[in-house]
Design a protein around this motif. Structure first.
Motif, PDB file in Angstrom:
ATOM      1  N   GLY A  16       0.859  -1.183   0.000  1.00  0.00           N
ATOM      2  CA  GLY A  16       0.000   0.000   0.000  1.00  0.00           C
ATOM      3  C   GLY A  16       0.890   1.226   0.000  1.00  0.00           C
ATOM      4  N   GLN A  18       2.802   2.017   2.672  1.00  0.00           N
ATOM      5  CA  GLN A  18       3.769   1.830   3.747  1.00  0.00           C
ATOM      6  C   GLN A  18       4.941   0.970   3.291  1.00  0.00           C
ATOM      7  OE1 GLN A  18       1.672   0.234   7.139  1.00  0.00           O
ATOM      8  NE2 GLN A  18       0.647   2.161   7.546  1.00  0.00           N
ATOM      9  N   ARG A  41       8.550  -1.765  10.158  1.00  0.00           N
ATOM     10  CA  ARG A  41       8.019  -0.611   9.432  1.00  0.00           C
ATOM     11  C   ARG A  41       9.123   0.414   9.244  1.00  0.00           C
ATOM     12  NH1 ARG A  41       5.806   3.206   7.295  1.00  0.00           N
ATOM     13  NH2 ARG A  41       3.842   4.174   7.805  1.00  0.00           N
ATOM     14  N   ASN A  82      -0.543  -3.552   6.673  1.00  0.00           N
ATOM     15  CA  ASN A  82      -1.275  -2.481   6.008  1.00  0.00           C
ATOM     16  C   ASN A  82      -2.565  -2.995   5.345  1.00  0.00           C
ATOM     17  OD1 ASN A  82      -1.645   0.217   5.376  1.00  0.00           O
ATOM     18  ND2 ASN A  82      -0.489   0.103   3.471  1.00  0.00           N
ATOM     19  N   ARG A 123       5.611  -2.193  14.193  1.00  0.00           N
ATOM     20  CA  ARG A 123       4.783  -1.235  13.455  1.00  0.00           C
ATOM     21  C   ARG A 123       5.207   0.219  13.532  1.00  0.00           C
ATOM     22  NH1 ARG A 123       1.022  -4.110  11.239  1.00  0.00           N
ATOM     23  NH2 ARG A 123       0.327  -6.028  12.195  1.00  0.00           N
TER      24      ARG A 123
END
Length: 127
Positions: A16, A18, A41, A82, A123
């Motif tokens: 997406g 991210q 992340r 995501n 995350r």
């Protein structure tokens, strides 16, 4: 004597909007082999810099990789990231790469019920 802990397959995945650093931590010595994959992340800036420094982009494909002569394929886990779900494979031949295959929730549940691990996602990006 070589360090028994090292980074195996690693790559940057854009899922997406991210970015994630996918990394396999390998610990190998006589009678011990530990090799989980984690997803960390990353910011867009961090991802760009890591790619410029030589970290490969993750292969995201629609079908699972298949083993062949000289190519070992190991299902490492299910990744929830995501809002999307992937089965993650470690593919070893002349290189060691992670391959992500998009799957649906039913397939993810089927894999998890068979004992496939859920890949830990860190995350919050590190600064």
């Amino acid at each position: 004597m070589a360090n028994p802990v090292f980074i195996g397959s690693n790559c940057i995945a854009k899922i997406g909007n991210q970015f994630f650093l996918i990394a396999e931590i390998e610990a190998k010595t006589t009678g011990v082999e530990i090799d989980p994959i984690f997803a960390i992340r990353a910011t867009a800036f961090q991802a760009r810099r890591l790619i410029r420094a030589g970290v490969m982009r993750c292969k995201i494909q629609s079908t699972a990789p298949r083993p062949s002569r000289g190519k070992k394929v190991e299902l490492k886990g299910v990744l929830f990231a995501n809002g999307q779900i992937f089965s993650v494979f470690d593919v070893e031949n002349s290189t060691d790469v992670a391959v992500l295959v998009k799957i649906n929730a039913a397939r993810a549940q089927q894999l998890i019920s068979k004992g496939v691990r859920i890949i830990k996602v860190i995350r919050r990006p590190f600064n």
